[in-house]
Design a protein around this motif. Sequence first.
Motif, mmCIF file in Angstrom:
data_model
loop_
_atom_site.group_PDB
_atom_site.id
_atom_site.type_symbol
_atom_site.label_atom_id
_atom_site.label_comp_id
_atom_site.label_asym_id
_atom_site.label_seq_id
_atom_site.Cartn_x
_atom_site.Cartn_y
_atom_site.Cartn_z
ATOM 1 N N GLN A 342 -4.597 57.486 -9.761
ATOM 2 C CA GLN A 342 -4.966 58.972 -8.968
ATOM 3 C C GLN A 342 -4.377 59.551 -8.195
ATOM 4 O O GLN A 342 -2.535 58.722 -8.592
ATOM 5 C CB GLN A 342 -5.573 57.807 -7.960
ATOM 6 N N VAL A 343 -3.786 60.693 -7.357
ATOM 7 C CA VAL A 343 -3.327 61.494 -6.466
ATOM 8 C C VAL A 343 -2.834 60.674 -5.416
ATOM 9 O O VAL A 343 -3.983 60.132 -4.584
ATOM 10 C CB VAL A 343 -3.968 62.700 -6.033
ATOM 11 N N VAL A 344 -1.430 60.323 -4.710
ATOM 12 C CA VAL A 344 -1.884 59.201 -4.218
ATOM 13 C C VAL A 344 -1.263 59.973 -2.453
ATOM 14 O O VAL A 344 -0.021 60.741 -2.676
ATOM 15 C CB VAL A 344 -0.376 57.988 -4.727
ATOM 16 N N THR A 345 -1.753 60.055 -1.563
ATOM 17 C CA THR A 345 -0.627 60.728 -0.664
ATOM 18 C C THR A 345 0.306 59.774 -0.013
ATOM 19 O O THR A 345 0.504 58.436 0.080
ATOM 20 C CB THR A 345 -1.970 60.053 0.731
ATOM 21 N N VAL A 346 1.371 60.417 0.613
ATOM 22 C CA VAL A 346 2.535 60.177 0.910
ATOM 23 C C VAL A 346 2.324 59.319 2.162
ATOM 24 O O VAL A 346 1.897 60.885 3.124
ATOM 25 C CB VAL A 346 3.947 60.606 0.288
#
Length: 346
Positions: A342-346
């Motif tokens: 998945q795309v992961v928020t920093v």
Amino acid sequence: MNDNPLDRPVNVAVVGLGFMGLTHINAYRKLPDNARIVAVCDAVRLPVNGVLAGVTGNVAGSDAVDLGPDVRAYQKFEDLLADGEVDLIDLCVPTPLHVPQTIAALRAGKHVICEKPLARTSAQSQEIVDAAAAASTFFMPAMCMRFWPGWAFLRDLKADGTYGEILAARFRRVSAPPGWSRDSYFKGGESGGALFDLHVHDTDFVQFLFGTPTAVFSTGVSRFSGATDHVVTQYMVPGGATVYAEGSWLMASGFSMAYTVMFERATIDFDSARGDNALQILEEGKDPRVVTPEGPDGYVGELHHFLTAIQHGHPPTIVTATDGLDAVRICEAEEKSVQTGQVVTV
């Protein structure tokens, strides 16, 4: 914070005498006005009659180094901390030792430079940041690519707006696995694999160039370290440029680092495989132009920056403890993205 300038070279102790320890020793020897190596420390590997044997690394091999008869050699870190002549402790030890040794050295009143990554997790890295903030001495993470001539040149081009804005950027750093670590460092993923140990250089430079990414999407492979040994990451960065990087320990042999950065009015292309012609500027309607940036390599550059900071009594500015924490935080997001898809928020 310590604001007392030194009117002499900084007395340095290097801890961890593997490939990176020797690399730092050789860099200090190029800075005689700034540094004097007075001690070394390693639990196993010590100089014999003042001579430290060479060791092979993924970038290059190192020759034997004659430290001279007056350099003190310690096997126990605690004994080194008690050496009142030492101003600066340079930690070139495995990642799991970074937190306890950094904190102990800062509490002992020593300046500290610590090799990357700051720690295996952002929570552990925060411990170092907190200890550095409370210390009367200075701390700096050794993020050498911020000082590497071809990379510093790129940052200057962006800052000056020489060729307009960056539209897209690709970074690549691929290597055979570091042979000195196979038997001890590749256990249970404690090194973080190539993602944390090698690719972190490009992750840090991405944040140096663009600011902290808002999110990442990564894919990767684990082969022998128990962590991610090959990673490809796309970074969502402020300004909207398309930015991605590849890092690997899966090469059968050798080492290579490269980047291709497309500005509005030029492409800047670096490939270490081209040797003296590594850095080229390509402009529409013109022949490619080879550029040789001035300055020493990134190891000498980072150490010179920290040593002069200590000598002048002010903290380092090009890279800070918080920068080291943020690099680990971004790498954690990349690791999570590899694991979840998945795309992961920093």
